[in-house]
Design a protein around this motif. Sequence first.
Motif, mmCIF file in Angstrom:
data_model
loop_
_atom_site.group_PDB
_atom_site.id
_atom_site.type_symbol
_atom_site.label_atom_id
_atom_site.label_comp_id
_atom_site.label_asym_id
_atom_site.label_seq_id
_atom_site.Cartn_x
_atom_site.Cartn_y
_atom_site.Cartn_z
ATOM 1 N N MET A 1 0.850 -1.175 0.000
ATOM 2 C CA MET A 1 0.000 0.000 0.000
ATOM 3 C C MET A 1 0.893 1.236 0.000
ATOM 4 O O MET A 1 1.899 1.284 0.698
ATOM 5 C CB MET A 1 -0.904 0.011 1.228
ATOM 6 N N ILE A 2 0.500 2.224 -0.788
ATOM 7 C CA ILE A 2 1.226 3.484 -0.895
ATOM 8 C C ILE A 2 0.361 4.573 -0.281
ATOM 9 O O ILE A 2 -0.818 4.693 -0.613
ATOM 10 C CB ILE A 2 1.521 3.832 -2.378
ATOM 11 N N ALA A 3 0.937 5.366 0.607
ATOM 12 C CA ALA A 3 0.213 6.468 1.232
ATOM 13 C C ALA A 3 0.392 7.718 0.388
ATOM 14 O O ALA A 3 1.509 8.097 0.040
ATOM 15 C CB ALA A 3 0.742 6.709 2.641
ATOM 16 N N PHE A 4 -0.738 8.366 0.034
ATOM 17 C CA PHE A 4 -0.704 9.604 -0.735
ATOM 18 C C PHE A 4 -1.961 10.405 -0.425
ATOM 19 O O PHE A 4 -3.065 9.876 -0.502
ATOM 20 C CB PHE A 4 -0.613 9.319 -2.237
ATOM 21 N N GLY A 5 -1.793 11.642 -0.073
ATOM 22 C CA GLY A 5 -2.922 12.521 0.175
ATOM 23 C C GLY A 5 -3.836 12.048 1.287
ATOM 24 O O GLY A 5 -5.035 12.284 1.243
ATOM 25 N N GLY A 6 -3.300 11.358 2.279
ATOM 26 C CA GLY A 6 -4.101 10.875 3.388
ATOM 27 C C GLY A 6 -4.868 9.601 3.082
ATOM 28 O O GLY A 6 -5.732 9.196 3.846
ATOM 29 N N ARG A 19 10.198 -1.163 1.274
ATOM 30 C CA ARG A 19 10.982 0.089 1.244
ATOM 31 C C ARG A 19 11.389 0.531 -0.160
ATOM 32 O O ARG A 19 12.297 1.333 -0.327
ATOM 33 C CB ARG A 19 12.191 -0.008 2.158
ATOM 34 N N GLN A 20 10.746 0.014 -1.185
ATOM 35 C CA GLN A 20 11.030 0.434 -2.554
ATOM 36 C C GLN A 20 10.491 1.846 -2.772
ATOM 37 O O GLN A 20 9.420 2.195 -2.283
ATOM 38 C CB GLN A 20 10.370 -0.520 -3.546
ATOM 39 N N LEU A 21 11.228 2.661 -3.520
ATOM 40 C CA LEU A 21 10.763 4.005 -3.828
ATOM 41 C C LEU A 21 9.752 3.932 -4.965
ATOM 42 O O LEU A 21 9.963 3.235 -5.950
ATOM 43 C CB LEU A 21 11.927 4.903 -4.234
ATOM 44 N N ILE A 22 8.659 4.652 -4.816
ATOM 45 C CA ILE A 22 7.592 4.686 -5.809
ATOM 46 C C ILE A 22 7.360 6.141 -6.200
ATOM 47 O O ILE A 22 7.296 7.016 -5.345
ATOM 48 C CB ILE A 22 6.278 4.092 -5.238
ATOM 49 N N GLU A 23 7.248 6.387 -7.499
ATOM 50 C CA GLU A 23 6.944 7.724 -7.993
ATOM 51 C C GLU A 23 5.431 7.829 -8.170
ATOM 52 O O GLU A 23 4.807 6.960 -8.766
ATOM 53 C CB GLU A 23 7.636 7.963 -9.324
ATOM 54 N N ILE A 24 4.864 8.897 -7.642
ATOM 55 C CA ILE A 24 3.418 9.104 -7.710
ATOM 56 C C ILE A 24 3.146 10.244 -8.675
ATOM 57 O O ILE A 24 3.679 11.340 -8.526
ATOM 58 C CB ILE A 24 2.843 9.443 -6.325
ATOM 59 N N ARG A 25 2.313 9.967 -9.670
ATOM 60 C CA ARG A 25 1.867 10.991 -10.615
ATOM 61 C C ARG A 25 0.361 11.106 -10.453
ATOM 62 O O ARG A 25 -0.369 10.157 -10.704
ATOM 63 C CB ARG A 25 2.228 10.608 -12.045
ATOM 64 N N LEU A 33 0.899 5.094 -10.108
ATOM 65 C CA LEU A 33 2.056 4.707 -9.305
ATOM 66 C C LEU A 33 3.086 4.061 -10.220
ATOM 67 O O LEU A 33 2.782 3.093 -10.926
ATOM 68 C CB LEU A 33 1.618 3.745 -8.205
ATOM 69 N N HIS A 34 4.303 4.606 -10.219
ATOM 70 C CA HIS A 34 5.379 4.127 -11.073
ATOM 71 C C HIS A 34 6.571 3.697 -10.225
ATOM 72 O O HIS A 34 6.867 4.316 -9.202
ATOM 73 C CB HIS A 34 5.850 5.244 -12.019
ATOM 74 N N GLY A 43 8.886 -1.182 -18.690
ATOM 75 C CA GLY A 43 7.854 -0.271 -18.206
ATOM 76 C C GLY A 43 8.045 0.092 -16.749
ATOM 77 O O GLY A 43 8.737 -0.601 -16.006
ATOM 78 N N THR A 44 7.428 1.194 -16.342
ATOM 79 C CA THR A 44 7.516 1.624 -14.949
ATOM 80 C C THR A 44 6.155 1.706 -14.269
ATOM 81 O O THR A 44 6.102 1.801 -13.058
ATOM 82 C CB THR A 44 8.192 3.005 -14.838
ATOM 83 N N LEU A 45 5.066 1.675 -15.026
ATOM 84 C CA LEU A 45 3.734 1.807 -14.442
ATOM 85 C C LEU A 45 3.392 0.576 -13.618
ATOM 86 O O LEU A 45 3.411 -0.544 -14.105
ATOM 87 C CB LEU A 45 2.679 2.013 -15.527
#
Length: 137
Positions: A1-6, A19-25, A33-34, A43-45
Amino acid sequence: MIAFGGNLYSVPARKVRPRQLIEIRATKSQVMLHSTGPDIDGGTLLATHARAIGRGARVVDHTHWDGLPTGRGRRTTTGEVSRTRPEPPRGDTGPLQALVDRAAATNVEVGRRPLSVYDELTGTRPFTTNRTTKESP
């Protein structure tokens, strides 16, 4: 699960590691989530979700749980084991909800940085309250 915007958004269990880094667009209606590096196919998506309204929502694609332990038979984990005892599952939840409830995603540590970092990234300067009394020619 990725936390974003509450809110929490699911990612495929087989495509991420602890602990992997995830880019959020994010847009007004979508959260994409990439991964920060390409996978075998280049791919990264990782996932696309409708953006949750408000705070405290869990947006889950149930296919993302494929490959996670079901809780039946021998215990298996896919990451760090919490040293605290998990709360007993409520009677109205299924195995998926019990897994989400036990997840450490609710204790995600969010990085903090000064606002000047964003000023530097966007090329803007912060507003100042000090105005000169002399106008320049």
